[in-house]
Design an enzyme around this catalytic site. Structure first.
Site, mmCIF file in Angstrom:
data_model
loop_
_atom_site.group_PDB
_atom_site.id
_atom_site.type_symbol
_atom_site.label_atom_id
_atom_site.label_comp_id
_atom_site.label_asym_id
_atom_site.label_seq_id
_atom_site.Cartn_x
_atom_site.Cartn_y
_atom_site.Cartn_z
ATOM 1 N N LYS A 278 0.859 -1.186 0.000
ATOM 2 C CA LYS A 278 0.000 0.000 0.000
ATOM 3 C C LYS A 278 0.902 1.245 0.000
ATOM 4 O O LYS A 278 1.859 1.312 0.766
ATOM 5 C CB LYS A 278 -0.893 -0.055 1.245
ATOM 6 C CG LYS A 278 -2.142 0.772 1.157
ATOM 7 C CD LYS A 278 -3.170 0.400 2.222
ATOM 8 C CE LYS A 278 -4.269 1.446 2.263
ATOM 9 N NZ LYS A 278 -5.403 1.096 3.123
ATOM 10 N N GLU A 363 -19.669 -5.038 10.461
ATOM 11 C CA GLU A 363 -20.627 -4.229 11.211
ATOM 12 C C GLU A 363 -21.677 -5.094 11.893
ATOM 13 O O GLU A 363 -22.104 -4.810 13.019
ATOM 14 C CB GLU A 363 -21.306 -3.216 10.280
ATOM 15 C CG GLU A 363 -20.385 -2.074 9.831
ATOM 16 C CD GLU A 363 -19.434 -2.419 8.701
ATOM 17 O OE1 GLU A 363 -19.568 -3.526 8.109
ATOM 18 O OE2 GLU A 363 -18.544 -1.601 8.376
ATOM 19 N N ARG A 391 -25.626 -1.709 7.356
ATOM 20 C CA ARG A 391 -25.304 -3.127 7.224
ATOM 21 C C ARG A 391 -25.851 -3.971 8.382
ATOM 22 O O ARG A 391 -26.001 -5.176 8.260
ATOM 23 C CB ARG A 391 -23.773 -3.297 7.258
ATOM 24 C CG ARG A 391 -23.062 -2.998 5.977
ATOM 25 C CD ARG A 391 -23.036 -4.243 5.133
ATOM 26 N NE ARG A 391 -22.698 -3.942 3.756
ATOM 27 C CZ ARG A 391 -21.518 -4.198 3.202
ATOM 28 N NH1 ARG A 391 -20.555 -4.719 3.912
ATOM 29 N NH2 ARG A 391 -21.319 -3.943 1.938
HETATM 30 C C1 LIG Z 1 -19.010 -1.896 4.942
HETATM 31 C C2 LIG Z 1 -17.821 -0.980 5.027
HETATM 32 N N1 LIG Z 1 -17.233 -0.782 6.225
HETATM 33 C C3 LIG Z 1 -16.171 0.035 6.312
HETATM 34 C C4 LIG Z 1 -15.677 0.666 5.217
HETATM 35 C C5 LIG Z 1 -14.534 1.650 5.342
HETATM 36 N N2 LIG Z 1 -13.357 1.197 4.625
HETATM 37 C C6 LIG Z 1 -13.050 1.625 3.404
HETATM 38 S S1 LIG Z 1 -11.638 1.000 2.793
HETATM 39 C C7 LIG Z 1 -11.407 0.097 4.195
HETATM 40 C C8 LIG Z 1 -10.204 -0.791 4.298
HETATM 41 C C9 LIG Z 1 -10.206 -1.783 3.210
HETATM 42 O O1 LIG Z 1 -9.050 -2.548 3.283
HETATM 43 P P1 LIG Z 1 -8.639 -3.397 2.030
HETATM 44 O O2 LIG Z 1 -9.831 -4.033 1.438
HETATM 45 O O3 LIG Z 1 -7.554 -4.287 2.452
HETATM 46 O O4 LIG Z 1 -8.143 -2.332 0.977
HETATM 47 P P2 LIG Z 1 -6.852 -1.386 1.081
HETATM 48 O O5 LIG Z 1 -7.342 -0.123 1.693
HETATM 49 O O6 LIG Z 1 -5.825 -2.088 1.862
HETATM 50 O O7 LIG Z 1 -6.435 -1.151 -0.321
HETATM 51 C C10 LIG Z 1 -12.423 0.318 5.114
HETATM 52 C C11 LIG Z 1 -12.503 -0.260 6.451
HETATM 53 C C12 LIG Z 1 -16.341 0.443 3.994
HETATM 54 N N3 LIG Z 1 -15.981 1.053 2.875
HETATM 55 N N4 LIG Z 1 -17.389 -0.400 3.931
#
Ligand SMILES: Cc1ncc(C[n+]2csc(CCOP(=O)(O)OP(=O)(O)O)c2C)c(N)n1
Ligand SMILES: CC(=O)[C@@H](O)[C@H](O)COP(=O)(O)O
Ligand SMILES: [Mg+2]
Length: 613
Positions: A278, A363, A391
């Protein structure tokens, strides 16, 4: 400066490039990303990490005929750039510009709208089955991060897909990060896959393995002896019925393109594990990918500089309250579904690691887990964004409200959020919370009221929600002392004539300005449930027009609750409901978005004048 990138406006143009040109393209893309996002703001780290993967996907797959479904969608900037939206990046996440997430109306390459996590495998499976049913040879690919993979929906979809024969490819983009550090057993498992013989296999090189890539049919038969180090039986994903391939280096274009080309010819559910970094390529983001996850505009040379501390945001008010109440009451535990920093729980997590629970992007689980803690005498505080609480609606009703469990929901990002647009707006919570029996629902009009409402929630022995907006409030000083508010009691803030404006939460500030200009009565309603029925009756009897104002959809919202209350008492009065309209609102500047909805003082005055003049 972008000599190669400037020539790429379609995936066809990308596919015409030679392999030798692709590393230069990747370099230019990273350069462009940093330059562009530093001017607009946006999700930087995830996009820097998926440059090669995106190039490889559009090189190998025949997009948009083949379907790419990006999970969350915050990592789709390179996808947007390569599919004709390079120039449009200057308007990213702005009013009238392109969205920060994939959007079906925006481009045929955006096959599925996202913003919330863990939906990609289900959607791509649906597309794969649709292809099967219609006799199409097109392919469907879900690209999901290791954070998003912790969401329950991802596992529901794996469970379904692994037992079907659809041509679905799931790509796990494993960068060992969610927004913050990833948590949980899955993360431990992925780390294990990365270690020992698996990592060794990757290091030996995709190169070596791929040079001797077996005939695809052999590959499909999972003949381990022919593909040592690439197809590893016995992984959890194999047990789910997928062909597990990897891990491979997600920054090695040759490995990615060769592997994807082979997989594209395979039948049935495939799972490719790709390892990326990342923030890759921009040192500041590599060093602190959390800080550069979602950014406002910044100077690319100096990076993000901390702002001088001004008024605390509602998030900070919550975070401070949580620490203070935890110091007083050992029963307090804090829960976040993967949004530690965004929800203001950083200090609590540091001070009370035993009482802090990041449960991953989960969630539904967060709420039922809180319910379990409440059953056994704890006081769980779930910090959750309004949009993500959607959710967990069944869990709120079935696991918390029916059993009257004293779970506190600290609901952040209530109302419009700005650049993230419709997927992230907290437009509906007052509507969907107020109809649940046993719930108390509060909306603070300023920072101090937020703290006192959170404390009020602590004193109740039933489920309670305190809902506050993104960002800062009107700048009211926060008292250290905590005092419970009288439950179900509103506060008259201004006495006027003819018109009574009943303001909920963030709408008090513009309502007070409007009240001054119109000489109207203004009430800070404080509680959406229970409503101050006695005061409502008085207001309706003493005024010609009662106006409700809320930063929530008008449909079924706090204003509707007022109408129901008056109707139940048989009181007839002219009513005007102001709130968010019955449509989804795209990204933009939050102040302007509210004004466009008539939810600023000028809008309130115009709406009232229309009825009274
Ligand atoms: C249902 C939901 N909960 C929380 C989020 C907030 N959120 C957006 S990106 C993220 C992290 C995602 O991690 P990953 O899938 O590993 O992607 P990366 O950011 O590492 O590229 C979170 C918690 C979301 N978008 N949707
Ligand atoms: C993609 C996603 O869901 C989060 O990164 C979100 O954009 C965070 O929003 P805030 O900036 O309001 O914390
Ligand atoms: Mg990740």
């Amino acid at each position: 400066m972008y000599s190669l990138l400037d020539t790429i406006d379609t995936p066809e143009a990308l596919r015409a490039l030679s392999r030798e040109q692709l590393p230069q393209l990747a370099r230019e893309l990273r350069e462009f990303l940093v330059e562009s996002v530093s001017k607009t703001g946006g999700h930087l780290s995830s996009n820097l990490g998926t440059v090669e993967l995106t190039i490889a996907l559009h090189t190998v797959f025949n997009t948009p005929e083949d379907r790419l479904v990006w999970d969350v969608g915050h990592q789709t900037y390179v996808h947007k750039i390569l599919t004709g939206r390079r120039a449009a990046m200057s308007g990213l996440r702005m009013e009238g510009g392109i969205a920060g997430f994939p959007k079906r109306e925006e481009s045929p390459y955006d096959t599925f709208g996202t913003g919330h996590s863990s939906t990609s495998i289900s959607a791509a499976l649906g597309m794969a089955v649709a292809a099967q049913l219609s006799g199409s040879a097109r392919r469907s690919v879900a690209i999901i991060g290791d954070g998003a993979m912790t969401g329950g929906m991802a596992f529901e979809a794996l469970n379904n897909a692994g037992a079907m024969n659809a041509n679905l490819l799931v790509i796990l983009n494993d960068n060992d990060m969610s927004i913050s550090r990833p948590v949980g057993a899955l993360n431990n498992y992925l780390a294990k896959l990365m270690s020992g013989r698996f990592y060794a296999a990757m290091r030996r090189g995709s190169e070596k393995v791929l040079k001797g890539m077996p005939p695809v049919l052999e590959f499909a038969k999972r003949a381990e002896e022919h593909v040592k180090g690439m197809v590893i039986p016995g992984t959890m994903f194999e047990e789910f019925g997928f062909n597990y391939i990897g891990p491979i280096d997600g920054h090695d274009l040759n490995a990615l393109i060769d592997t994807l080309s082979n997989i594209r010819q395979l039948e049935g559910p495939q799972f490719l594990h790709v390892v990326t970094q990342k923030g890759k390529g921009y040192t500041l983001a590599e060093e602190d990918c959390l800080l550069y996850h979602g950014v406002s505009k910044f100077d690319r040379t100096n990076g993000i500089v901390p702002k001088p501390s001004g008024n605390p945001s509602y998030t900070q008010v919550f975070g401070q309250w949580l620490c203070d109440i935890a110091a007083e009451d050992a029963r307090v535990v804090g829960i976040t579904p993967a949004m530690c920093e965004g929800s203001g729980m950083g200090e609590f997590a540091e001070k009370y690691p035993q009482r802090y629970f990041d449960v991953g992007i989960a969630e539904q689980h967060a709420l039922t887990f809180a319910a379990g803690l409440a059953c056994d005498g704890y006081k769980p505080v779930v910090a959750i964004y309004s949009t993500f609480l959607q959710r967990a609606y069944d869990q709120l009703i079935h696991d918390i409200a029916i059993q009257k469990l004293p779970v506190i929901l600290a609901i952040d990002r209530g109302g419009l959020v700005g650049a993230d647009g419709a997927t992230h707006a907290g437009s509906f919570d007052l509507s969907f919370l107020r109809c649940i029996p046993n719930m108390t629902v509060m909306a603070p009009s300023d920072e101090n009221e937020c703290r006192q409402m959170l404390y009020t929630a602590m004193t109740l022995d039933t489920p309670t929600a305190v809902r506050y907006p993104r960002g800062v409030g009107p700048g009211v000083a926060v008292c250290n002392e905590m005092q419970a508010l009288p439950v179900g009691k509103a506060e008259v803030r201004r006495e006027g004539v003819r018109v009574a404006i009943l303001a909920f939460g963030s709408m008090l500030a513009p309502a007070l300005i409007a009240g001054e200009q119109l000489d109207a009565t203004v009430v800070n309603m404080r509680f959406v449930k229970p409503l101050d029925a006695e005061l409502l009756h008085r207001m309706a009897s003493a005024h010609e027009l009662v106006v409700t104002v809320e930063e929530n959809t008008v449909q079924g919202g706090a204003g509707s609750a007022v109408a129901e209350c008056l109707a139940e008492a048989g009181i007839a009065v002219n009513l005007l409901h102001l709130g968010l309209p019955d449509r989804f609102i795209d990204q933009g500047d939050p102040v302007k978005m509210l004004a466009d909805c008539g939810l600023d003082s000028a809008g309130i005055i115009v709406a009232i004048n229309k009825l009274t003049k």
